[in-house]
Design a protein around this motif. Structure first.
Motif: not given
Length: 486
Positions: A351-356, A390-400, A404-415
């Motif tokens: 029951h997690i939303v995937l956003r691409e 919650s939501q997980v976002t997967v991105r593939v970005l063109d930075l010239n 960059r491949v990013e995987v973002e979740n809505m979990g707790k921050h990492i110390d």
């Protein structure tokens, strides 16, 4: 036996000098006397011809023509047909040089009377005797004839050539000595930089090939030699550095393997112990709810062990690929899109939303299989660390210049204190817990780090307002480029 260049050069040049001077001495001794005899005979003929021009009956003491020849070591005995004294040279010259009396008669007798048969009226005869050069001839003037006897001063020839021989011998010895000294100086100028190059080469070997030899040498050949040695030293140093890095890498790999085996043994014991205990407990449980709880726990531990084994196989695969990584130009967006498709059901079941989000021009040189493993670890971790709805976002970005491949979740921050530790092998937080309280093998992020390094890519994480982003940044290429990394 002389083995040094300096010694051989001095010996060779000295021998050559002695040979050359000896040849000159031989030529001098063999040819100089002949030249001397020829010159003296020619001079006597000139003197005899000059006497033809004089009125011998009136010849006086100190006559300039006679004196000129006497100065050149010639002496004259002149008598008429009756052997009467006309002119007899003494040991001096000029006025007072003419002698008479018994000494003059003796010279006339010895030079003319006793040798009268050797005079010829037609020519002036010269003779090269053992001790001196002599000439005899007859001059006719009017009704008289005159006997002319010309000779060089007694022993002049022998004394002269003795001095010549001694002088030339001394010259040869002095020249040989000077030549040897010059040869030593020249040889030293040549051998000294060679010796210095040898010393520097030894120092280079002793100091780990960190010494550079001066290439500004006096001789072009030595400059070339120094340059070649420097090039060789640099190449050797580079090879040593490569070998040291390789040895360090091998040692590190061996240490990791030892640690890996030890940790795997330890990590396997825990789930096996749990499974064993729960299996034993099941047979004594009558409570169906408890039995179902234990079965789920066994399944979970089995899945954890299976994931750990798969991660271990992947790590060994990456270590093998490190020897020869083959890459191709691929669209990173297409690779990541396929991964997300494979995880679609897992997102739905949790029951997690995937956003691409995908950019279009995202080509990079990658090994698709390995990159898929790395991104899959990010995605599975994101699911594991996300709450329901919650939501997980997967991105593939063109930075010239990069992709960059990013995987973002809505979990707790990492110390931030975990920034480096979480990428270590078998690191899974305190008490074998992941950072959000879920169990993990500690292999997944280490595998991601290994794959990223193989691709010369950047990796890491960033805390955001809504959660955490894990990323991999690859160097962007044009679609038409092809390359194989070794």
């Amino acid at each position: 036996m002389i083995k040094s260049i300096k010694g051989k050069m001095v010996l060779f040049q000295g021998m050559m000098l002695v040979v050359v001077l000896s040849v000159l001495l031989i030529l001098f001794l063999s040819g100089a006397q002949g030249y001397y005899y020829h010159s003296k005979m020619k001079l006597m003929n000139q003197a005899f011809n000059r006497l033809h021009e004089k009125d011998l009956e009136k010849l006086k003491d100190g006559d300039s023509k006679i004196v000129n020849f006497e100065e050149q070591k010639l002496r004259f005995v002149i008598a008429d047909e009756n052997f009467r004294q006309i002119y007899v040279s003494a040991n001096g010259k000029g006025k007072g040089a003419v002698i008479d009396g018994r000494s003059a008669k003796a010279k006339i007798k010895g030079g003319i009377i006793d040798k009268v048969n050797r005079f010829d009226e037609d020519e002036f005869k010269t003779v090269n005797c053992k001790r001196r050069i002599k000439g005899r001839g007859i001059i006719k003037q009017g009704n008289h004839k005159y006997y002319v006897y010309i000779y060089e001063i007694k022993t002049t020839k022998n004394i002269l050539f003795s001095y010549y021989a001694i002088f030339f011998t001394i010259v040869v010895l002095i020249a040989a000595a000077i030549g040897m000294i010059v040869s030593m100086i020249i040889a030293n100028r040549i051998s000294k930089p060679i010796k210095q190059i040898e010393l520097n080469t030894r120092l280079a070997v002793k100091n780990g090939y960190n010494v550079k030899i001066d290439e500004n040498q006096e001789f072009k050949e030595l400059s070339g030699l120094a340059e070649s040695i420097n090039t060789m030293v640099i190449q050797i140093r580079n090879q040593i550095e490569i070998l040291e890095e390789e040895i360090a890498r091998k040692e590190q790999a061996e240490n990791i393997q030892k640690q890996f085996v030890n940790n795997v043994s330890h990590e396997m014991k825990t789930p096996l112990a749990i499974i064993s205990t729960q299996v034993e407990m099941i047979q004594y449980l009558n409570d169906e709810e408890k039995r179902e709880e234990y079965c789920k726990s066994i399944i979970e531990e089995t899945e954890n062990m299976s994931q750990m084994i798969n991660d271990m196989i992947s790590i060994f695969s990456v270590q093998y690929e490190n020897e020869n990584l083959t890459v191709e130009n691929e669209n990173v967006s297409d690779v990541v899109r396929k991964i997300c498709g494979e995880y679609k059901k897992l997102f739905d079941s949790n029951h997690i939303v995937l956003r691409e989000e995908y950019d279009i021009d995202t080509y990079a040189q990658i090994n698709g299989k390995l990159l898929k493993q790395a991104v899959s670890n990010y995605v599975s971790n994101a699911i594991k660390h996300s709450d329901e709805k919650s939501q997980v976002t997967v991105r593939v970005l063109d930075l010239n210049e990069t992709v960059r491949v990013e995987v973002e979740n809505m979990g707790k921050h990492i110390d931030e204190s975990y920034k480096d530790k979480i990428w270590d092998i078998f690191y899974s937080g305190d008490a074998n817990e992941t950072l959000n309280g879920q169990k993990g093998s500690g292999l997944g992020l280490y595998l991601v780090k290994s794959i990223a390094k193989l691709h010369n890519a950047e990796y890491g994480f960033e805390n955001t307002d809504n959660g955490v982003i894990f990323y991999i940044t690859l160097k962007k290429v044009q679609k038409r480029d092809q390359k194989q990394l070794n």
